[in-house]
Scaffold this active site. Structure first.
Site, PDB file in Angstrom:
ATOM      1  N   GLN A 282       1.292  -4.610 -12.867  1.00  0.00           N
ATOM      2  CA  GLN A 282       2.375  -4.190 -11.971  1.00  0.00           C
ATOM      3  C   GLN A 282       3.007  -2.881 -12.433  1.00  0.00           C
ATOM      4  O   GLN A 282       3.435  -2.059 -11.623  1.00  0.00           O
ATOM      5  CB  GLN A 282       3.433  -5.283 -11.877  1.00  0.00           C
ATOM      6  CG  GLN A 282       2.937  -6.564 -11.231  1.00  0.00           C
ATOM      7  CD  GLN A 282       2.232  -6.295  -9.913  1.00  0.00           C
ATOM      8  OE1 GLN A 282       2.799  -5.704  -9.000  1.00  0.00           O
ATOM      9  NE2 GLN A 282       0.983  -6.727  -9.805  1.00  0.00           N
ATOM     10  N   HIS A 285       1.694   0.414 -10.998  1.00  0.00           N
ATOM     11  CA  HIS A 285       1.939   0.715  -9.590  1.00  0.00           C
ATOM     12  C   HIS A 285       2.824   1.942  -9.407  1.00  0.00           C
ATOM     13  O   HIS A 285       2.602   2.771  -8.524  1.00  0.00           O
ATOM     14  CB  HIS A 285       2.622  -0.469  -8.897  1.00  0.00           C
ATOM     15  CG  HIS A 285       1.677  -1.364  -8.168  1.00  0.00           C
ATOM     16  ND1 HIS A 285       0.880  -0.934  -7.134  1.00  0.00           N
ATOM     17  CD2 HIS A 285       1.414  -2.686  -8.311  1.00  0.00           C
ATOM     18  CE1 HIS A 285       0.163  -1.946  -6.679  1.00  0.00           C
ATOM     19  NE2 HIS A 285       0.460  -3.016  -7.372  1.00  0.00           N
ATOM     20  N   GLU A 349       9.999 -10.312  -7.347  1.00  0.00           N
ATOM     21  CA  GLU A 349       8.959 -10.164  -6.321  1.00  0.00           C
ATOM     22  C   GLU A 349       7.769 -11.069  -6.653  1.00  0.00           C
ATOM     23  O   GLU A 349       7.327 -11.879  -5.835  1.00  0.00           O
ATOM     24  CB  GLU A 349       8.514  -8.708  -6.261  1.00  0.00           C
ATOM     25  CG  GLU A 349       7.367  -8.472  -5.285  1.00  0.00           C
ATOM     26  CD  GLU A 349       6.765  -7.081  -5.419  1.00  0.00           C
ATOM     27  OE1 GLU A 349       6.051  -6.658  -4.479  1.00  0.00           O
ATOM     28  OE2 GLU A 349       6.981  -6.426  -6.464  1.00  0.00           O
ATOM     29  N   HIS A 350       7.236 -10.918  -7.850  1.00  0.00           N
ATOM     30  CA  HIS A 350       6.129 -11.755  -8.317  1.00  0.00           C
ATOM     31  C   HIS A 350       6.624 -12.607  -9.485  1.00  0.00           C
ATOM     32  O   HIS A 350       7.218 -12.077 -10.426  1.00  0.00           O
ATOM     33  CB  HIS A 350       4.958 -10.904  -8.814  1.00  0.00           C
ATOM     34  CG  HIS A 350       4.463  -9.907  -7.811  1.00  0.00           C
ATOM     35  ND1 HIS A 350       4.675  -8.545  -7.938  1.00  0.00           N
ATOM     36  CD2 HIS A 350       3.771 -10.081  -6.661  1.00  0.00           C
ATOM     37  CE1 HIS A 350       4.126  -7.922  -6.912  1.00  0.00           C
ATOM     38  NE2 HIS A 350       3.576  -8.823  -6.117  1.00  0.00           N
ATOM     39  N   ASP A 383      -2.645 -10.016  -4.877  1.00  0.00           N
ATOM     40  CA  ASP A 383      -2.703  -8.626  -4.406  1.00  0.00           C
ATOM     41  C   ASP A 383      -3.914  -8.390  -3.522  1.00  0.00           C
ATOM     42  O   ASP A 383      -3.862  -7.628  -2.562  1.00  0.00           O
ATOM     43  CB  ASP A 383      -2.779  -7.666  -5.597  1.00  0.00           C
ATOM     44  CG  ASP A 383      -1.411  -7.323  -6.162  1.00  0.00           C
ATOM     45  OD1 ASP A 383      -0.401  -7.624  -5.513  1.00  0.00           O
ATOM     46  OD2 ASP A 383      -1.367  -6.745  -7.271  1.00  0.00           O
ATOM     47  N   HIS A 443      35.830 -18.135  30.289  1.00  0.00           N
ATOM     48  CA  HIS A 443      34.756 -19.069  29.961  1.00  0.00           C
ATOM     49  C   HIS A 443      35.002 -20.414  30.644  1.00  0.00           C
ATOM     50  O   HIS A 443      34.091 -21.017  31.222  1.00  0.00           O
ATOM     51  CB  HIS A 443      34.685 -19.303  28.448  1.00  0.00           C
ATOM     52  CG  HIS A 443      34.028 -18.196  27.690  1.00  0.00           C
ATOM     53  ND1 HIS A 443      34.501 -16.923  27.676  1.00  0.00           N
ATOM     54  CD2 HIS A 443      32.919 -18.204  26.880  1.00  0.00           C
ATOM     55  CE1 HIS A 443      33.729 -16.170  26.903  1.00  0.00           C
ATOM     56  NE2 HIS A 443      32.759 -16.928  26.402  1.00  0.00           N
TER      57      HIS A 443
END
Length: 464
Positions: A282, A285, A349-350, A383, A443
């Site tokens: 990761q 990235h 995230e992961h 992934d 109403h």
């Protein structure tokens, strides 16, 4: 391994991305010069910056968006040329279906097969998700009420293409949109390689917008060069994430999926070499990515850091991974329960669980984008298309949302009808009373128009 097969064994991607991105010729570095994860306590987590949108990136993205909105195609072209996505004299930024097909047919059969198999796995999981929520119809007093599930008309699917072209993100977004029933799917990705174009073809995209960044988000949202999209999905860098946060409301977005992050919960039963490899997967990235280790055992941190230094020294992508490792950290907790609490607070995230009893421990985890249980369930398998989507929320936003799915592209609309006016009198009468309790006389009178004469008098008396 899949990414290397796609790029190394086939024709070179455009713009020399193979040499520039994979850095195959990078010489090994000294382990002692490599950074490792700093150790913090659970109390220090609050001091870390988890803001989903960086203020400066938002300002810069807003400036670009405004220019694209005001100047239209000329604004889009200006920024595409500025970032090297188009030649100074080129105006071609949209690839049609025929061009995507030609890119697919140019690939070796092995690469075509990889893309096709991966797309099939993604579609199979997405179709199973779609079957989990359906249109329904139930009885109500005097009639029926229901829910319909309908796809949005047009989706913009963003796939990063800066440091690394990511055909996997094209498949993850566009295949899922099609599985949801979206009629028109537009992919956007800067400097698309042949494999990226081929992935768009396999995913059944209608076209590919060959630009990226905030200006691509603006084109998809405002309808520059393509028709305006109802929703924009996909991961991106901090400027893409900022741009998505700005156009949200003009169109929908999936989530704030910014620079990648991974959190590994581990004990002494885990293999430090595997943990280090997963953290670096990761980290490579983006320089803004964040690898995190959480454990109640100090020896695990020591062993993982040693493995990190060894692996980082020979990693071809270490120029990107090194800054990310410096952003990361290890959290030393008193107990495994405290480690779980840390993970639930960060909502990564992961999330990988590499402990003695990973299955049991995973049941106590409740905030994450994607969960990977056990040593063999590598995050990189997610992934590359095991099934579940790899477009996931970052920066603690998994506390309130999940990953990309068919449901992202669907609208759940409710409806009702009254077939038997007499049978509906009680609920109509209740509406009159509630409206007057709230002081909304208009109403109340609108509801009274549906009352039978005797019930109208009764409703009026109840509110006096």
């Amino acid at each position: 391994l899949v990414r290397l097969a796609l790029f190394v064994r086939g024709p070179l991607p455009e713009h020399g991305q193979l040499a520039r991105h994979l850095g195959a010729m990078v010489a090994p570095a000294s382990e002692k010069d490599m950074p490792t994860l700093r150790t913090i306590t659970p109390a220090e987590i609050e001091e870390q910056d988890f803001a989903p949108v960086e203020p400066q990136a938002r300002e810069q993205a807003l400036e670009i968006l405004n220019e694209v909105k005001e100047k239209g195609e000329e604004g889009l072209l200006k920024h595409a040329r500025r970032f090297g996505e188009l030649a100074p004299d080129s105006r071609k930024y949209l690839l049609d279906r025929a061009e995507l097909k030609a890119a697919f047919e140019s690939l070796p059969a092995e690469q075509q097969a990889v893309l096709t198999r991966t797309a099939s796995r993604i579609r199979a999981f997405a179709k199973a998700q779609a079957a989990s929520i359906k249109s329904i119809e139930v009885d109500i007093e005097g009639g029926k009420a229901g829910q319909t599930v309908e796809p949005v008309r047009r989706a913009g699917c963003y796939a990063p293409g800066g440091r690394y072209p990511l055909p996997s993100s094209v498949l993850m977004t566009a295949c899922t949109a099609r599985a949801a029933g979206v009629k028109e799917v537009i992919v956007a990705s800067p400097n698309p390689s042949a494999v990226t174009k081929a992935a768009a073809f396999v995913a059944d995209a209608d076209c590919l917008l060959a630009v990226g960044g905030a200006h691509a988000v603006g084109a998809l949202a405002y309808g520059i060069g393509v028709k305006a999209c109802d929703i924009i999905v996909g991961p991106g860098n901090k400027w893409v994430t900022a741009a998505k946060s700005i156009v949200n409301g003009i169109c929908g977005i999936d989530m704030l999926a910014g620079p990648s992050e991974v959190l590994v919960i581990a004990d002494s039963s885990a293999d430090p070499e595997i943990i280090a490899a997963d953290l670096l997967a990761q980290a490579e990235h983006d320089v803004d990515a964040r690898p995190i280790l959480v454990t109640p055992e100090a020896s695990v941190i020591t062993a993982v850091n040693a493995a990190l230094a060894r692996q980082l020294a020979v990693l071809p992508t270490r120029d990107v991974a090194v800054p990310a490792v410096r952003r990361g950290f290890a959290v030393l907790t008193d107990t495994m329960d405290a480690a779980v609490a840390v993970s639930n607070r960060i909502a990564p995230e992961h999330l990988e669980v590499q402990t003695k009893d990973a299955n049991t421990l995973s049941k106590s985890l409740n905030a994450y984008g994607g969960l990977f249980i056990g040593t063999t369930a590598a995050e990189v398998l997610g992934d590359y298309g095991a099934g579940p989507n790899h477009v996931l929320p970052t920066s603690c936003t998994a506390k309130y949302t999940g990953g990309l799915s068919v449901h992202t592209f669907q609208r759940k609309n409710t409806w009702m009808r009254i077939d038997d006016r007499a049978a509906a009198q009680q609920q109509i009468n209740d509406s009159v009373v509630l409206a007057r309790l709230e002081g909304l006389e208009g109403h109340a009178r609108a509801a009274e128009k549906r009352l039978l004469s005797d019930d109208a008098g009764a409703a009026a008396k109840k509110t006096r």
